[in-house]
Structure formats: C-alpha cells, structure tokens
Write a protein that holds these residues in place. Structure first.
Motif, PDB file in Angstrom:
ATOM      1  N   ASP A 307     -10.605  -5.119  -5.955  1.00  0.00           N
ATOM      2  CA  ASP A 307     -10.577  -4.386  -4.689  1.00  0.00           C
ATOM      3  C   ASP A 307      -9.308  -4.738  -3.915  1.00  0.00           C
ATOM      4  O   ASP A 307      -9.187  -5.841  -3.361  1.00  0.00           O
ATOM      5  CB  ASP A 307     -11.815  -4.740  -3.859  1.00  0.00           C
ATOM      6  CG  ASP A 307     -11.962  -3.863  -2.625  1.00  0.00           C
ATOM      7  OD1 ASP A 307     -11.026  -3.089  -2.335  1.00  0.00           O
ATOM      8  OD2 ASP A 307     -13.012  -3.948  -1.967  1.00  0.00           O
ATOM      9  N   PRO A 308      -8.342  -3.818  -3.822  1.00  0.00           N
ATOM     10  CA  PRO A 308      -7.080  -4.143  -3.137  1.00  0.00           C
ATOM     11  C   PRO A 308      -7.230  -4.305  -1.632  1.00  0.00           C
ATOM     12  O   PRO A 308      -6.360  -4.892  -0.984  1.00  0.00           O
ATOM     13  CB  PRO A 308      -6.189  -2.943  -3.477  1.00  0.00           C
ATOM     14  CG  PRO A 308      -7.147  -1.821  -3.718  1.00  0.00           C
ATOM     15  CD  PRO A 308      -8.358  -2.441  -4.339  1.00  0.00           C
ATOM     16  N   ALA A 309      -8.325  -3.790  -1.081  1.00  0.00           N
ATOM     17  CA  ALA A 309      -8.531  -3.948   0.360  1.00  0.00           C
ATOM     18  C   ALA A 309      -8.616  -5.421   0.735  1.00  0.00           C
ATOM     19  O   ALA A 309      -8.176  -5.836   1.817  1.00  0.00           O
ATOM     20  CB  ALA A 309      -9.800  -3.204   0.794  1.00  0.00           C
ATOM     21  N   ASN A 332      -4.072  -0.641  -8.447  1.00  0.00           N
ATOM     22  CA  ASN A 332      -3.679  -1.567  -7.395  1.00  0.00           C
ATOM     23  C   ASN A 332      -2.177  -1.590  -7.192  1.00  0.00           C
ATOM     24  O   ASN A 332      -1.699  -1.830  -6.080  1.00  0.00           O
ATOM     25  CB  ASN A 332      -4.207  -2.968  -7.703  1.00  0.00           C
ATOM     26  CG  ASN A 332      -5.704  -3.066  -7.519  1.00  0.00           C
ATOM     27  OD1 ASN A 332      -6.409  -2.057  -7.497  1.00  0.00           O
ATOM     28  ND2 ASN A 332      -6.212  -4.277  -7.386  1.00  0.00           N
ATOM     29  N   VAL A 333      -1.419  -1.352  -8.257  1.00  0.00           N
ATOM     30  CA  VAL A 333       0.036  -1.252  -8.120  1.00  0.00           C
ATOM     31  C   VAL A 333       0.387  -0.138  -7.136  1.00  0.00           C
ATOM     32  O   VAL A 333       1.201  -0.317  -6.222  1.00  0.00           O
ATOM     33  CB  VAL A 333       0.690  -0.997  -9.489  1.00  0.00           C
ATOM     34  CG1 VAL A 333       2.187  -0.741  -9.328  1.00  0.00           C
ATOM     35  CG2 VAL A 333       0.456  -2.163 -10.436  1.00  0.00           C
ATOM     36  N   LEU A 334      -0.250   1.012  -7.312  1.00  0.00           N
ATOM     37  CA  LEU A 334       0.027   2.154  -6.439  1.00  0.00           C
ATOM     38  C   LEU A 334      -0.575   1.967  -5.057  1.00  0.00           C
ATOM     39  O   LEU A 334      -0.055   2.482  -4.067  1.00  0.00           O
ATOM     40  CB  LEU A 334      -0.496   3.439  -7.094  1.00  0.00           C
ATOM     41  CG  LEU A 334       0.146   3.777  -8.450  1.00  0.00           C
ATOM     42  CD1 LEU A 334      -0.455   5.042  -9.030  1.00  0.00           C
ATOM     43  CD2 LEU A 334       1.659   3.911  -8.307  1.00  0.00           C
ATOM     44  N   ASP A 335      -1.668   1.214  -4.980  1.00  0.00           N
ATOM     45  CA  ASP A 335      -2.219   0.881  -3.668  1.00  0.00           C
ATOM     46  C   ASP A 335      -1.230   0.017  -2.897  1.00  0.00           C
ATOM     47  O   ASP A 335      -1.012   0.217  -1.685  1.00  0.00           O
ATOM     48  CB  ASP A 335      -3.555   0.156  -3.832  1.00  0.00           C
ATOM     49  CG  ASP A 335      -4.253  -0.077  -2.509  1.00  0.00           C
ATOM     50  OD1 ASP A 335      -3.845  -1.003  -1.786  1.00  0.00           O
ATOM     51  OD2 ASP A 335      -5.192   0.677  -2.182  1.00  0.00           O
ATOM     52  N   TYR A 336      -0.620  -0.955  -3.589  1.00  0.00           N
ATOM     53  CA  TYR A 336       0.405  -1.788  -2.952  1.00  0.00           C
ATOM     54  C   TYR A 336       1.592  -0.933  -2.509  1.00  0.00           C
ATOM     55  O   TYR A 336       2.206  -1.189  -1.465  1.00  0.00           O
ATOM     56  CB  TYR A 336       0.910  -2.872  -3.911  1.00  0.00           C
ATOM     57  CG  TYR A 336      -0.097  -3.929  -4.293  1.00  0.00           C
ATOM     58  CD1 TYR A 336      -1.344  -4.010  -3.686  1.00  0.00           C
ATOM     59  CD2 TYR A 336       0.198  -4.876  -5.268  1.00  0.00           C
ATOM     60  CE1 TYR A 336      -2.265  -4.990  -4.036  1.00  0.00           C
ATOM     61  CE2 TYR A 336      -0.701  -5.869  -5.625  1.00  0.00           C
ATOM     62  CZ  TYR A 336      -1.936  -5.913  -5.013  1.00  0.00           C
ATOM     63  OH  TYR A 336      -2.835  -6.895  -5.368  1.00  0.00           O
ATOM     64  N   ASP A 523     -12.747  12.020  -0.617  1.00  0.00           N
ATOM     65  CA  ASP A 523     -13.051  11.038   0.417  1.00  0.00           C
ATOM     66  C   ASP A 523     -13.673   9.765  -0.142  1.00  0.00           C
ATOM     67  O   ASP A 523     -14.135   8.918   0.606  1.00  0.00           O
ATOM     68  CB  ASP A 523     -13.982  11.647   1.465  1.00  0.00           C
ATOM     69  CG  ASP A 523     -15.323  12.062   0.874  1.00  0.00           C
ATOM     70  OD1 ASP A 523     -15.398  12.219  -0.375  1.00  0.00           O
ATOM     71  OD2 ASP A 523     -16.285  12.227   1.634  1.00  0.00           O
ATOM     72  N   CYS A 524     -13.692   9.632  -1.453  1.00  0.00           N
ATOM     73  CA  CYS A 524     -14.197   8.413  -2.104  1.00  0.00           C
ATOM     74  C   CYS A 524     -13.380   8.180  -3.368  1.00  0.00           C
ATOM     75  O   CYS A 524     -13.794   8.534  -4.479  1.00  0.00           O
ATOM     76  CB  CYS A 524     -15.684   8.541  -2.422  1.00  0.00           C
ATOM     77  SG  CYS A 524     -16.444   6.974  -2.974  1.00  0.00           S
ATOM     78  N   CYS A 525     -12.216   7.590  -3.186  1.00  0.00           N
ATOM     79  CA  CYS A 525     -11.278   7.409  -4.303  1.00  0.00           C
ATOM     80  C   CYS A 525     -10.304   6.295  -3.945  1.00  0.00           C
ATOM     81  O   CYS A 525     -10.214   5.872  -2.790  1.00  0.00           O
ATOM     82  CB  CYS A 525     -10.525   8.710  -4.575  1.00  0.00           C
ATOM     83  SG  CYS A 525      -9.531   9.277  -3.175  1.00  0.00           S
ATOM     84  N   PRO A 526      -9.545   5.792  -4.911  1.00  0.00           N
ATOM     85  CA  PRO A 526      -8.504   4.810  -4.613  1.00  0.00           C
ATOM     86  C   PRO A 526      -7.484   5.379  -3.635  1.00  0.00           C
ATOM     87  O   PRO A 526      -7.262   6.591  -3.595  1.00  0.00           O
ATOM     88  CB  PRO A 526      -7.879   4.531  -5.987  1.00  0.00           C
ATOM     89  CG  PRO A 526      -8.899   4.945  -6.980  1.00  0.00           C
ATOM     90  CD  PRO A 526      -9.649   6.073  -6.363  1.00  0.00           C
ATOM     91  N   ARG A 527      -6.834   4.514  -2.874  1.00  0.00           N
ATOM     92  CA  ARG A 527      -5.905   4.993  -1.849  1.00  0.00           C
ATOM     93  C   ARG A 527      -4.776   5.826  -2.422  1.00  0.00           C
ATOM     94  O   ARG A 527      -4.275   6.739  -1.761  1.00  0.00           O
ATOM     95  CB  ARG A 527      -5.305   3.807  -1.079  1.00  0.00           C
ATOM     96  CG  ARG A 527      -6.200   3.298   0.030  1.00  0.00           C
ATOM     97  CD  ARG A 527      -5.381   2.665   1.142  1.00  0.00           C
ATOM     98  NE  ARG A 527      -4.514   1.603   0.689  1.00  0.00           N
ATOM     99  CZ  ARG A 527      -3.519   1.079   1.422  1.00  0.00           C
ATOM    100  NH1 ARG A 527      -3.284   1.543   2.631  1.00  0.00           N
ATOM    101  NH2 ARG A 527      -2.786   0.101   0.950  1.00  0.00           N
ATOM    102  N   TYR A 528      -4.343   5.522  -3.663  1.00  0.00           N
ATOM    103  CA  TYR A 528      -3.222   6.281  -4.211  1.00  0.00           C
ATOM    104  C   TYR A 528      -3.601   7.736  -4.509  1.00  0.00           C
ATOM    105  O   TYR A 528      -2.724   8.575  -4.709  1.00  0.00           O
ATOM    106  CB  TYR A 528      -2.669   5.594  -5.464  1.00  0.00           C
ATOM    107  CG  TYR A 528      -3.466   5.811  -6.726  1.00  0.00           C
ATOM    108  CD1 TYR A 528      -3.173   6.853  -7.599  1.00  0.00           C
ATOM    109  CD2 TYR A 528      -4.519   4.962  -7.076  1.00  0.00           C
ATOM    110  CE1 TYR A 528      -3.889   7.046  -8.772  1.00  0.00           C
ATOM    111  CE2 TYR A 528      -5.242   5.147  -8.228  1.00  0.00           C
ATOM    112  CZ  TYR A 528      -4.930   6.182  -9.075  1.00  0.00           C
ATOM    113  OH  TYR A 528      -5.654   6.377 -10.230  1.00  0.00           O
ATOM    114  N   LEU A 529      -4.905   8.026  -4.537  1.00  0.00           N
ATOM    115  CA  LEU A 529      -5.361   9.402  -4.756  1.00  0.00           C
ATOM    116  C   LEU A 529      -5.642  10.141  -3.445  1.00  0.00           C
ATOM    117  O   LEU A 529      -5.921  11.335  -3.468  1.00  0.00           O
ATOM    118  CB  LEU A 529      -6.624   9.403  -5.627  1.00  0.00           C
ATOM    119  CG  LEU A 529      -6.426   9.114  -7.118  1.00  0.00           C
ATOM    120  CD1 LEU A 529      -7.779   9.052  -7.838  1.00  0.00           C
ATOM    121  CD2 LEU A 529      -5.523  10.143  -7.773  1.00  0.00           C
TER     122      LEU A 529
END
Length: 898
Positions: A307-309, A332-336, A523-529
């Motif tokens: 969980d990147p959060a 998580n790379v793309l979340d960063y 509305d329920c997906c990784p941040r990069y999406l």
C-alpha cells in the motif's frame, strides 16, 4: 560378552571359506585404493567405489536377466555359491570403505551416508547369509547401476549426466526396489521392513536430485522446464502405479485372522509413501516455483501488493528526491511518480516484471486516459489490440516488444488474473464469488452477518497454516518469507481473518476490489489509474529509470550520496543475513547521509534480521489496506555506521570431524560426566583438534552472532571475549577485526583451551592484536588485566556453565563502556514452552554435562535499565546424532551513554 558371542554364533554362520573370501576381498579393496594412491591419481575413494559397483553391477545385470527369463520367485529362491560370494564380497567392501575412509577420506564418510548406510547393509547381508536368502541381494544389485555411472564420471572428472542418473536411479532404486521388497515379503518380514527403510532413504536421494535438476532449468537448456516437469510427473505416476499394484497383490494373498491388520499395515505403508512423494512435489513447488518463473521470464505479480499510501506518510517525497525501489508490477513506481520526485530507479530481477512497467510507461506516453484505463483497469483486449501495434510497440525496446508479442493473451484472459499471483487470486476468490461477496464488494456494501457457508469456509482455509505453503509461492511469497511466521502463526491467522472481515470492505481498497470483482473502477483503483493524475504522469514519465538487477547494484551504479529514499518493499524477508548485509551495505554507502531514509516491510511481527536491527528503524503503525505485512519500518541513514564493515569476511575455515572423531569426543564427554573428580585440563587435552569439529554443529548460531548481530558497523576498538575457548569465534570475524583495528582480549579458565586459542591466533596473523587472559571472569585479578571500558563484550555458550551467573553478567556489563555492546549466545528453554516435556528433557540432559538452561539469564538482561535490547532471537537446531532440537538465543544490548 558371552551372550553376544552366543548370539553371533547362532545368527551369523560363516564357514572358513566364507572368511577366506571376505579377507581376500578386503585385501582386494585395499590393493585398489593404495595402488591408485601410489599412482597419485585424484579421488582415489571413487576408484574404490567404481571397483565395487563395477563388480556388483555386472552380477546385478546377470541376475536381472534371470528374473526376466525365469521370473522373480524362481530367481530369488535359488540359493547358489555365487550369490553367497557376492554378499560376502559386498560386506568386505563396506568394512574396507569405512576403515580406509576413516584414515584417508574421513570427510566423505558421513554418519548418514557412510556409517549408518554401511552398517545397515552389513546387518542385512549377515541375515541373508544366515537364512540362505542371498539371491535377494544378488537380484537387488541391479540397483548399483546409477552408482557405477556416477563413479565413472567422478574418476573422469567429467560433468555427471544428471538426467540419465536420475532416471536410472528412479527405475532401479525406487520402482524395481519397491517390486523386489514386496516379492521378498513372503520370504522374510525382516527383509521387507529393512527394504522399506532403504526405500525411504532412496526417496530422500531422489528428492534431492529432483530439486537440483529442476533448479538447473534456467542454466541448461537441453530440455525445457515443461519437459522436465513431464518427466517428473511420469516418474511419480509410474511409482504410484507400481507401489499400488504391489500393495494390491500383497493384500490379495492374505488369509486368516491376521489378514485384516496386515491389510491395514500395507495400506498405511502405501499411503505413507504416497505422502512422501507428495512431499517431493511440494518441495519442488516451494523451492523452485518463484525462481523458475523468474528464469522463464514469467510474470509473478500482476499488481503491486504494498500500500503506497503508507509509504507517503513517512517518506514525504519532494521534488529533489531520488528514489530507489523495486518495480514489481509498477503500481507503486507510478504512484511515487504522482508525488513528483526528481528520479525513480525501478529495479527487478525478473525481466517480466520490468516488461510490465515498460508497457505502462509506453501507455502513459502515447495513450489518452480512457485507453490507458481500459487496458490496465479493465483489461480491455479490444482496446489493447487497437493500440498495441500502432502506438505501444514502437516505444518498446526489442526484448520488451518480443515479450508482449508472445503474451497478448494476458489481456485477453484478463490481466487482473495474470501471473502467478493472479492465479492465486482466482483460486481464493472463487468461493467468495460463489458466496455472493463479489456483488457486495462491487456495490460497496458493508460486511454484515457471518457471510454464509462459503465465506466461512474461506475463513477456515485461511486459518490452516499448513495450507499456506501451497498458496504462498503463487503469490510470490518464498518459503523463507513464510517461515518468518513459524514461531507465532496465530498472529498471521488473526490478521487474515481481519482482512477478510474488515479490510476488503473498506472504501477505495482497490487491492481486494480488483481481485474480487475482476477489474478496477475509476473511483476504486491505484492512483496511477486515476484520471486526475494522468496528465501529471505524462509530464514526468521520463523520470522513471528501469534497471534489471538487484537494488544494491542499482545503488552502486548511481554512485555515493545520490539516493535519498530506498523503498525496499519486503525483498529482505527471503534473504539470508549475509545477503542482507551485502545489499544494505551497498545501499547505505550510496545514500545521502543527511536526507537519506530507508523504508521496508516484513511478514514478521518484529525486525527479522540483526543487520536491519542496526539501522534502528521506527515501526510505522499506519493502517494499510493490504494487511499481509505485519510490520513496516522507516529508518534514517544511521550515524556512527560504516557500511563497508558489512562486507568484511571471516575465514573460510570450518572445523569438521569424521564420525570416528565425534565418537572419541562423546566418549570423553561421557567419562567426564561420570568421573568423581573432574580434571578439566585433561578433558580438553584429550580432545585436541576434535574439540572444535564436534562443537561446530553442537553450538549453532555463532557465525550469525559474530558476523551480523554484533554491530561491527560501529568499528569497536576493544573486544573482550568471555569464555573464549579455542577462539573459534574470532575466525568468523577475522576481516572485521583487521579492518577495525580491534584489540581483542580472550578470557578463559582453561589453560588447555587458551593454548589452542594461541595456536589459532598465530595462524590468523593476529598476535599483535590479541591478548590471552587466563582466569575466572569474576575474579578481581582477572578483571585487573582487562580494559575498564570495552566497546564490545561477548560470551559464547559459556554462561550456562557458570554457576554464579548473575555475578558474571554484572561483571560483563560493568566491562562495557557507555555506548558499547554486550552480546551473548547460549542454550535456553523455549519462551512460553518452558514446561513442555521436550524442554524439560533438554534441560535435564544438558545438565548432566554441566550446562544449565536458565531463562533467568535473558530476564536479567532485559531488566537492566542501562541496557537497551538491539537484537534478540530464539532458534532451534538439532544436536548431532540425536533427534533433540534444543533452543538457543542470541542477545545484543547497547549500554546507555552517560
């Protein structure tokens, strides 16, 4: 003695001719070995094996021909002079192999494969000779074919034909051996039972071969991995069929009152060996699955399960940060990337995972958000095929493009269930779907009630720890990582139940939503999406650098002071201490000393490695949506910490004994324990060089304590070793002592042990750095010879032999200067299990040799206000030649600075 002689005379009937033949063959074995020794050819012991297996294999083929011609029964009941001579021949070989081996190649004559194996054969052959059943052995000699094969290649110094050996071993020593012992069962129950014991040993060897052969699947491409699996499957089915048929045949011939219990026993034997072959399959699966997937460039993780959060609550990324992390599925790379650091280095040892990230990066560059989400959020195969050739593929390097050319089906079949973790998700989510959980999660309903029968079944399955090893490799969880839960599995059971009843129902928990529903929602997906982040990622996409290799290699490539954040996920869970030390040392050496911070996760419920303990990480209590990781830590780049020390090595010397050497030591120990007057000097003197060899296995964990638990990164300048014995501990850290310029004081009561320690120190070239001190650590005269404040004080398997242990611990603590360390390793009863029968047995058994288990030692250490615990762990290990597995502890404390 008279009874033994009478028993021997009654049960072992050797004629004068028999003894003559035995003597001649023993002379023949001696001639072969010493003639080869005279010629100075290497591996003389293998020539002796080649001689024996050559003779026996010749007769084995001859009698196997008669089995084919005349049948089993006629052949194994036809006692002849030649069958007796062959049995006597092999007894002579066993005797001479043990005798010559004990003199010239004792390291090869192990307890299991040498003494136990040869003595078992001598007993079996003596029985067969006594009962005129030697044709059984002559027929069984076909099982020597794999031995002559391996002997031939050993003496030729050529690479052994692994597949040929394995197949031959399986056909002769497992399939044929199974058939033979069942045919012999009607003649002798003893032969049947002894044959089963040998079969069990053969299965263990076969398991070792299977594991090694499949592990070489990446390095040698003579056969594809799939073909190797097919061969193994065919072998297993063949053995199950052969053993099943022989069991059926044995049961069919039973009559009378004993038929029922005999049937039960035969069925039990069959089921047990079925279980043993199940263990072979399980072993291959758990030991090979992940590395094989990496070697075959197969995706393991289709989404990143961290969980990147949580990361952002402690990392606080800024635009000048350089982040080193593991690619995994790239989520998580793309979340960063959404946070906007200066650079992200995404590393992975599995090229397939890097290909996933490369395709995502290409999509960010050339697609609009609708297309990107359709591919990675819903696995829309139609959209993928529309844009792959025209837009995505031209942006990929050749290797990545070839990978996706061959794996477009991953999107056709739903990428959410791609890879091994996707397969695990499909398996585990099936009962949830049937129970209606899928619709409830999709509709964002709250969990209520008990969830129904299938949901409760899923909870029950997750609570059975023995099943974890079946699913763990699919999820990319190595066995080493799973073993972190072994001491307290209930903690993880409770967490899994909590995940299923609470976490998967949390809003925006895309990890479980995606797997259960089969796709993400906007509305329920990784941040990069998320659509709001897509434009920002387009601007920053070139900040991601993909690197194939380890994160340590990537850190070295970036250079000193370059990295500000190292997000290492859970990668260190499966690493042994030496690998963790090597990798952490290289990463820390290349991090920004002021701004650097290291973040990692673990399946363990505490810091699982002493190397990581020295980073002094802070537990991150933030609630994460995944729930699989019991702990998460953040640590700044430590001060007073020299990472180069983590790369220091000890000597490669490892004391070892032959079985005969160990017998001498055990006899000396028995005499000492029974002696009315204890002559300690004579006791140690009598053991000589055997002392260290025997204790190498008896006293485990010293290498871990000395090399990794002791904080050499602080470069201690003075070290006092209490109860140093022969100074074996210093060999583990010779490089550390030299690099730190440490002055070492070796303290022991025994002048005999200190004499051996002196010899060792001279050989190591450390005479100028080491002072030997003879005396009791509690004696003022001894303490007067020691420095008043030492950086390091250690006590290795000595405290349990000191009756006034509190006084000894107080003295040791007083010798440590503020900021210094006290490190101990010793036996103890297992925490929380002190009253269990085996713990009481170990305590009593060791006490007979003057070793007294006492949990008070650890309690005293932890109660000292001036000591803070840096590292504490307990492990079990087996006492040589026994089934005993007593517990030992490792403790390292740091004395408070004034």
């Amino acid at each position: 003695m008279d009874q033994f002689v009478a028993f021997f005379a009654d049960n072992v009937r050797f004629s004068t001719a028999d003894f003559g033949l035995l003597g001649l063959n023993m002379l023949g074995c001696a001639f072969v070995y010493y003639f080869m020794r005279l010629l100075r050819v290497p591996v003389q012991s293998w020539y002796l094996t080649l001689y024996s297996s050559g003779v026996t294999s010749f007769f084995g083929v001859y009698f196997f021909y008669h089995v084919l011609q005349d049948g089993f029964t006629a052949t194994i009941t036809n006692e002849q002079d030649i069958t007796r001579y062959i049995a006597i021949f092999f007894i002579g070989y066993c005797i001479m192999d043990l005798t010559i081996g004990s003199i010239h190649y004792d390291s090869l004559i192990t307890y299991d494969d040498g003494w136990s194996h040869h003595f078992l054969y001598i007993v079996i052959l003596a029985y067969l000779l006594h009962n005129n059943m030697t044709p059984l052995f002559s027929v069984a000699l076909i099982e020597e074919l794999p031995i002559i094969l391996i002997s031939f290649f050993e003496v030729q110094k050529k690479q052994k034909p692994s597949l040929l050996f394995g197949v031959l071993y399986f056909l002769t020593r497992i399939v044929f051996h199974t058939v033979l012992i069942y045919k012999a069962a009607a003649m002798s129950k003893f032969v049947f039972v002894a044959g089963l014991a040998l079969l069990l040993w053969h299965v263990d060897v076969f398991q070792t071969w299977v594991r090694g052969y499949l592990m070489r699947s990446h390095a040698r491409q003579r056969l594809s991995f799939r073909n190797k699996l097919n061969i193994m499957l065919a072998m297993l089915l063949t053995q199950i069929g052969a053993h099943g048929y022989m069991t059926y045949e044995a049961i069919s011939g039973l009559e009378g009152k004993t038929a029922a219990p005999a049937t039960v026993l035969h069925v039990f034997v069959f089921l047990y060996f079925l279980y043993r072959f199940g263990v072979v399959v399980h072993d291959v699966y758990t030991q090979n699955f992940i590395m094989t997937s990496i070697g075959r460039k197969k995706i393991i993780y289709n989404i990143s399960w961290e969980d990147p959060a949580v990361d952002h609550t402690v990392m606080h990324m800024k635009d000048d940060d350089v982040v080193l992390t593991i690619s995994s599925a790239g989520c998580n790379v793309l979340d960063y990337l959404c946070e906007g650091p200066k650079k992200i280095i995404a590393v992975d040892m599995n090229k397939a995972q890097l290909h996933v990230l490369d395709l995502k990066l290409a999509g960010i560059r050339c697609l609009n958000w609708d297309q990107f989400f359709a591919i990675w959020g819903r696995s829309d195969f139609k959209v993928f095929t529309e844009v792959y050739q025209s837009k995505l593929r031209p942006l990929l390097d050749q290797e990545t493009a070839e990978f996706w050319d061959a794996n477009t089906h991953l999107f056709r079949d739903n990428f959410m269930f791609a890879g091994t973790s996707g397969l695990m998700a499909r398996i585990l989510c099936t009962p949830l779907t049937w129970s209606g959980v899928r619709e409830k999660v999709k509709n964002r309903e709250e969990f209520s009630g008990d969830g129904g029968i299938l949901f409760k079944l899923t909870l029950k399955l997750c609570s059975i720890s023995s099943l974890w090893s079946l699913f763990a490799p699919l999820g990319g969880v190595p066995l080493e990582q799973l073993n972190l839960l072994s001491r307290n599995p209930q903690v993880f059971v409770d967490r899994l139940v909590e995940v299923l009843t609470t976490r998967i129902w949390k809003p925006n928990n895309y990890f479980y939503y995606g797997y259960i529903v089969g796709e993400f929602a906007p509305d329920c997906c990784p941040r990069y999406l998320e659509q709001k982040n897509f434009a920002v990622m387009k601007q920053r996409v070139d900040r991601v650098k993909v690197f194939y290799g380890t994160w340590a290699e990537a850190a070295v490539l970036e250079g000193p002071g370059s990295i500000t954040i190292a997000s290492l996920l859970d990668s260190m869970d499966w690493m042994p201490p030496a690998m963790i030390a090597e990798n952490i040392g290289k990463v820390v050496a290349n991090m920004d000393a002021k701004k650097g911070r290291i973040f990692w996760r673990s399946f363990a419920d505490c810091v699982h490695s002493p190397v990581l303990a020295h980073l002094k990480g802070v537990l991150v209590p933030t609630y994460d949506r995944v729930g699989w990781y019991l702990t998460q830590f953040i640590a700044p780049v430590p001060t007073n910490y020299d990472p180069k020390m983590l790369e220091c090595q000890g000597t490669t010397t490892r004391p070892s004994n032959s079985f005969i050497d160990d017998v001498f030591v055990m006899v000396a120990m028995a005499k000492q324990s029974m002696a009315a007057t204890k002559d300690v000097r004579a006791f140690y003197k009598s053991q000589g060089s055997r002392y260290d060899g025997f204790r190498e296995a008896l006293l485990p964990g010293r290498d871990l304590l000395m090399q990794h638990a002791v904080p050499w990164v602080k470069q201690p300048k003075t070290w006092i070793s209490v109860g140093c014995g022969t100074a074996r501990d210093i060999e583990f850290v010779t490089g550390h002592v030299l690099a730190s310029g440490t002055k070492v004081y070796l303290v022991d009561l025994s002048d005999a042990l200190l004499d051996m320690a002196r010899e060792r120190i001279i050989k190591l070239g450390l005479s100028s750095q080491v002072v030997l001190v003879e005396g009791d650590i509690n004696a003022p005269s001894t303490r007067a010879k020691l420095p008043k404040g030492a950086d390091l004080v250690t006590c290795s398997y000595c405290l349990t032999m000191i009756p006034p242990w509190k006084e000894a611990l107080t003295t040791m603590l007083d010798l440590v200067k503020p900021g210094g360390n006290l490190a101990l390793i010793d036996f103890i009863t297992r925490e929380g299990e002190e009253s269990r029968w085996d713990q009481r047995l170990y305590k009593w058994w060791f006490a007979m040799d003057g070793v007294y288990f006492n949990r008070g030692h650890v309690d005293w250490l932890k109660a000292q206000k001036s000591l803070s615990t840096v590292w504490y762990s307990e492990e079990e290990s087996r006492v040589p030649y026994t089934p005993y597995t007593p517990t030992h502890y490792l403790y390292v404390g740091e004395k408070a600075s004034k």
